[in-house]
Design an enzyme around this catalytic site. Structure first.
Site, PDB file in Angstrom:
ATOM      1  N   GLU A 107     -41.022  25.902  -9.532  1.00 34.25           N
ATOM      2  CA  GLU A 107     -41.618  26.070  -8.212  1.00 34.25           C
ATOM      3  C   GLU A 107     -41.144  27.425  -7.699  1.00 34.25           C
ATOM      4  O   GLU A 107     -39.974  27.751  -7.831  1.00 34.25           O
ATOM      5  CB  GLU A 107     -41.054  24.932  -7.360  1.00 34.25           C
ATOM      6  N   TYR A 119     -43.013  35.163 -14.063  1.00 26.46           N
ATOM      7  CA  TYR A 119     -43.452  33.916 -14.702  1.00 26.46           C
ATOM      8  C   TYR A 119     -44.815  34.098 -15.380  1.00 26.46           C
ATOM      9  O   TYR A 119     -45.048  33.554 -16.451  1.00 26.46           O
ATOM     10  CB  TYR A 119     -43.498  32.790 -13.665  1.00 26.46           C
TER      11      TYR A 119
END
Ligand SMILES: CC(C)(COP(=O)(O)OP(=O)(O)OC[C@H]1O[C@@H](n2cnc3c(N)ncnc32)[C@H](O)[C@@H]1OP(=O)(O)O)[C@@H](O)C(=O)NCCC(=O)NCCS
Length: 147
Positions: A107, A119
């Site tokens: 998250e 990411y």
């Protein structure tokens, strides 16, 4: 550049708290919460850096029995954009797969451009959005990578 990566132990508590505070600044968890991570169940903490130097980055992940969660990752500002976080993510991915996880998820604050870029570059995909999830009203982006 290749980095030396090792598991952190209780002796690394002060080092980890310093790295976390330098990486996250105002968004730091604080030394006590960082220290508590050493005794959190199923959590692995990794440290990375040049072999001859003190570690400059860290990552924490949690084994959820079949899947894995990246809890946090940070690199001290002077060592950023040199592949340290990428190397840590690679190590987390390998460890999680070895532990039997089929996916690695995380998250990230939707306003964290560096985190989102990291990411994405590592191969994570956005799977959902939690609107106004954080205290400051920022959205949380949930991302995953199949292992
Ligand atoms: C996010 C963070 C961990 C990245 O660490 P890093 O060691 O600098 O990342 P890497 O050098 O491995 O970057 C790998 C790729 O991610 C992307 N990336 C990383 N930081 C980026 C930035 N600030 N802006 C744009 N892209 C970025 C790039 O694609 C980069 O490849 P490139 O340098 O060849 O272009 C670091 O900026 C940090 O500690 N930030 C504060 C803490 C944080 O936000 N953590 C993530 C959320 S939990």
């Amino acid at each position: 550049m290749s980095y030396s990566i090792r598991r952190a132990g209780a002796d690394d508590a002060a080092l980890l708290a310093r790295l976390e505070a330098q990486s996250f600044g105002e968004r730091s968890w604080g030394a006590n919460n960082v220290k508590a991570s050493f005794v959190a169940p199923h959590v692995t903490i990794l440290l990375a850096g040049k072999a001859s130097d003190p570690p400059s980055g860290f990552a924490m992940w949690r084994d959820l029995q079949g899947e894995a969660e990246l809890l946090t990752i940070g690199v001290e500002p002077s060592a950023q954009r040199k592949g340290v976080a990428g190397a840590l993510l690679d190590a987390v991915r390998k460890q999680a797969a070895q532990a039997g996880a089929i996916r690695l998820f995380l998250e990230v604050d939707g306003g964290n451009a560096a985190g989102l870029a990291l990411y994405k570059a590592a191969g994570f995909e956005k799977i959902s959005l939690r609107r106004a999830y954080y205290r400051d009203g920022a959205d949380a982006v949930i991302m995953q990578m199949m292992l």
